[in-house]
Design an enzyme around this catalytic site. Structure first.
Site, mmCIF file in Angstrom:
data_model
loop_
_atom_site.group_PDB
_atom_site.id
_atom_site.type_symbol
_atom_site.label_atom_id
_atom_site.label_comp_id
_atom_site.label_asym_id
_atom_site.label_seq_id
_atom_site.Cartn_x
_atom_site.Cartn_y
_atom_site.Cartn_z
ATOM 1 N N SER A 169 0.857 -1.184 0.000
ATOM 2 C CA SER A 169 0.000 0.000 0.000
ATOM 3 C C SER A 169 0.889 1.229 0.000
ATOM 4 O O SER A 169 2.033 1.172 0.442
ATOM 5 C CB SER A 169 -0.879 -0.003 1.252
ATOM 6 O OG SER A 169 -1.446 1.282 1.453
ATOM 7 N N TYR A 182 -1.399 -0.741 10.483
ATOM 8 C CA TYR A 182 -1.552 -1.111 9.072
ATOM 9 C C TYR A 182 -0.339 -0.652 8.262
ATOM 10 O O TYR A 182 0.277 -1.428 7.528
ATOM 11 C CB TYR A 182 -2.836 -0.485 8.528
ATOM 12 C CG TYR A 182 -3.132 -0.795 7.075
ATOM 13 C CD1 TYR A 182 -3.734 -2.000 6.718
ATOM 14 C CD2 TYR A 182 -2.822 0.112 6.068
ATOM 15 C CE1 TYR A 182 -4.022 -2.286 5.389
ATOM 16 C CE2 TYR A 182 -3.107 -0.159 4.746
ATOM 17 C CZ TYR A 182 -3.708 -1.361 4.406
ATOM 18 O OH TYR A 182 -3.981 -1.636 3.086
HETATM 19 N N1 LIG Z 1 -8.934 -1.221 -0.193
HETATM 20 C C1 LIG Z 1 -7.943 -0.358 -0.111
HETATM 21 O O1 LIG Z 1 -8.136 0.847 0.038
HETATM 22 C C2 LIG Z 1 -6.525 -0.852 -0.211
HETATM 23 C C3 LIG Z 1 -5.508 0.071 -0.509
HETATM 24 C C4 LIG Z 1 -4.195 -0.387 -0.602
HETATM 25 C C5 LIG Z 1 -3.913 -1.722 -0.397
HETATM 26 N N2 LIG Z 1 -4.915 -2.600 -0.107
HETATM 27 C C6 LIG Z 1 -4.568 -4.002 0.113
HETATM 28 O O2 LIG Z 1 -5.186 -4.814 -0.870
HETATM 29 C C7 LIG Z 1 -5.338 -6.137 -0.343
HETATM 30 C C8 LIG Z 1 -6.743 -6.638 -0.636
HETATM 31 O O3 LIG Z 1 -7.663 -5.864 0.108
HETATM 32 P P1 LIG Z 1 -9.146 -5.548 -0.363
HETATM 33 O O4 LIG Z 1 -9.227 -4.085 -0.515
HETATM 34 O O5 LIG Z 1 -9.525 -6.421 -1.479
HETATM 35 O O6 LIG Z 1 -9.934 -5.928 0.963
HETATM 36 P P2 LIG Z 1 -11.104 -6.991 1.192
HETATM 37 O O7 LIG Z 1 -11.423 -6.887 2.633
HETATM 38 O O8 LIG Z 1 -12.181 -6.772 0.195
HETATM 39 O O9 LIG Z 1 -10.436 -8.397 0.867
HETATM 40 C C9 LIG Z 1 -9.505 -9.021 1.705
HETATM 41 C C10 LIG Z 1 -9.709 -10.512 1.632
HETATM 42 O O10 LIG Z 1 -8.752 -11.153 2.496
HETATM 43 C C11 LIG Z 1 -9.419 -12.165 3.213
HETATM 44 N N3 LIG Z 1 -8.744 -12.460 4.468
HETATM 45 C C12 LIG Z 1 -8.746 -11.719 5.600
HETATM 46 N N4 LIG Z 1 -8.066 -12.348 6.565
HETATM 47 C C13 LIG Z 1 -7.631 -13.511 6.036
HETATM 48 C C14 LIG Z 1 -6.888 -14.602 6.565
HETATM 49 N N5 LIG Z 1 -6.469 -14.623 7.830
HETATM 50 N N6 LIG Z 1 -6.616 -15.646 5.737
HETATM 51 C C15 LIG Z 1 -7.061 -15.650 4.463
HETATM 52 N N7 LIG Z 1 -7.776 -14.652 3.924
HETATM 53 C C16 LIG Z 1 -8.057 -13.592 4.703
HETATM 54 C C17 LIG Z 1 -10.811 -11.609 3.439
HETATM 55 O O11 LIG Z 1 -11.734 -12.638 3.770
HETATM 56 C C18 LIG Z 1 -11.099 -10.941 2.119
HETATM 57 O O12 LIG Z 1 -11.676 -11.847 1.198
HETATM 58 C C19 LIG Z 1 -5.021 -6.031 1.145
HETATM 59 O O13 LIG Z 1 -3.716 -6.506 1.386
HETATM 60 C C20 LIG Z 1 -5.095 -4.560 1.414
HETATM 61 O O14 LIG Z 1 -4.311 -4.177 2.515
HETATM 62 C C21 LIG Z 1 -6.220 -2.196 -0.027
#
Ligand SMILES: NC(=O)c1ccc[n+]([C@@H]2O[C@H](COP(=O)([O-])OP(=O)(O)OC[C@H]3O[C@@H](n4cnc5c(N)ncnc54)[C@H](O)[C@@H]3O)[C@@H](O)[C@H]2O)c1
Ligand SMILES: *[C@@H]1O[C@H](CO)[C@@H](O)[C@H](O)[C@H]1NC(C)=O
Ligand SMILES: *[C@@H]1O[C@H](CO)[C@@H](O)[C@H](O)[C@H]1NC(C)=O
Ligand SMILES: *[C@@H]1O[C@H](CO)[C@@H](O)[C@H](O)[C@H]1NC(C)=O
Length: 294
Positions: A169, A182
């Site tokens: 991120s 985070y």
């Molecule tokens: N959404 C944002 O603004 C953003 C920005 C930058 C980076 N990210 C990163 O992108 C990645 C994906 O996030 P997202 O936005 O799709 O969020 P999301 O919450 O939609 O998806 C995350 C997924 O990870 C799964 N998960 C959580 N804990 C878990 C575990 N212990 N074992 C296996 N699976 C698990 C959840 O069930 C979910 O399906 C993350 O690493 C997040 O930090 C997100």
């Protein structure tokens, strides 16, 4: 002296390569790849799973959300008829990671592209963070990368091929208010990739590609209530990420102009960085946020 000249030469060459517009750089074929995506049961992970399926890859998704896994799998089956394998796996639990990795090797084969995507978030003032939540966040967001890489790197080393992708991120570059744990995990994720890169290079395994992705806020479940102009569409981020992977790029911010943050951060006074964040409404962006722990 000779080494110095060589360094300058490589540096200039690589810099020139960066200037060539992306559309001129070859994309690799991933139709024979076995791609494992953690957190593939929803959000960004699902979007990547669909894109790899579209490219003909065999897709493996891991998640703790069984319903989400089923949804991703049936969407892939319906649209592409490609092989998608879904496993319930809690990546924060290394015993579970190692055992599901064995199942994957038996059922599907050696993973050639590993995408560490699963992640969770809590948004709170530093002193209000619950100790257990901080620990869980580190387990899911960064320690899991150690277990998955340990499980899937050996076969990549064996063939000196493969690809590891880390969904970090922009928060791993610039820390933000109420995001201390985070951001710390994302900085660690970036650092792990840098260290692995040099380690693989010195081991003569430079054909294993590494890609670190640093997006700003994306409107997925994780950030659905975010209130900032500074949000990108997950589909756009997924397209950019695919592009970076297929062109073997090492480090990519989304949007690209965020490279500025990486460049300016070490030279700007911290006060200016904070004022810039204020401009982007970082303080209040997550006012109505409900964390992964509620
Ligand atoms: N959404 C944002 O603004 C953003 C920005 C930058 C980076 N990210 C990163 O992108 C990645 C994906 O996030 P997202 O936005 O799709 O969020 P999301 O919450 O939609 O998806 C995350 C997924 O990870 C799964 N998960 C959580 N804990 C878990 C575990 N212990 N074992 C296996 N699976 C698990 C959840 O069930 C979910 O399906 C993350 O690493 C997040 O930090 C997100
Ligand atoms: C997911 O799919 C499996 C196999 O089709 C089924 O047994 C299970 O009940 C489904 N689970 C959920 C939560 O939908
Ligand atoms: C998978 O990787 C192992 C090494 O970790 C290797 O011995 C084996 O032959 C590989 N299997 C295939 C099908 O390539
Ligand atoms: C990445 O892939 C390219 C081929 O696209 C290769 O030349 C390079 O050596 C690979 N490895 C690294 C670590 O960059």
């Amino acid at each position: 002296m000779l080494l110095f000249i060589r360094l300058i030469f490589v540096w200039i060459l690589e810099a020139l390569k960066k200037l060539v517009p992306n559309c001129f750089r070859a994309k690799k074929d991933v139709s024979n790849d076995i791609v494992l995506i953690t957190g593939g049961g929803s959000g960004f992970g699902r979007l990547l799973a669909l894109r790899f399926a579209e490219h003909g890859s065999t897709v493996i998704i891991w998640d703790i959300n069984e319903h989400g896994l089923n949804e991703t799998k049936s969407e892939i089956d319906r649209k592409f008829g490609t092989k998608c394998f879904a496993y319930l796996c809690d990546v924060s639990n290394r015993v579970d990671v190692y055992s599901k990795a064995e199942s994957v090797k038996k059922d599907v084969g050696n993973v050639t592209i590993l995408i560490n995507n699963a992640g969770i978030l809590q948004v709170d003032n530093f002193l209000s963070l619950k100790d257990e939540n901080v620990e869980r966040l580190f387990k899911v967001n960064i320690l899991s990368h150690f277990w998955t890489c340990k499980a899937f790197l050996p076969s990549m080393l064996n063939s000196n091929s493969g690809h590891i992708v880390s969904i970090a991120s922009i928060g791993g570059i610039v820390g933000a208010p109420k995001f201390s744990d985070y951001c710390a995990t994302k900085a660690a994720a970036i650092s792990l990739m840098e260290s692995l890169y040099s380690e693989l290079y010195f081991a003569g395994k430079s054909n294993i590609n590494l890609t670190t992705i640093c997006p700003v806020f994306m409107r997925t479940a994780m950030a659905k209530t975010v209130n900032s102009d500074f949000v990108i569409e997950p589909d756009f981020a997924a397209d950019q990420t695919m592009d970076a992977i297929l062109r073997n790029e090492n480090f990519v911010t989304i949007p690209r102009w965020q490279y500025l943050s990486c460049m300016l951060k070490p030279i700007l006074p911290p006060k200016v960085v904070v004022m810039f964040m204020n401009l982007l409404n970082a303080q209040n962006a997550f006012m109505n946020y409900h964390s992964s722990f509620n």
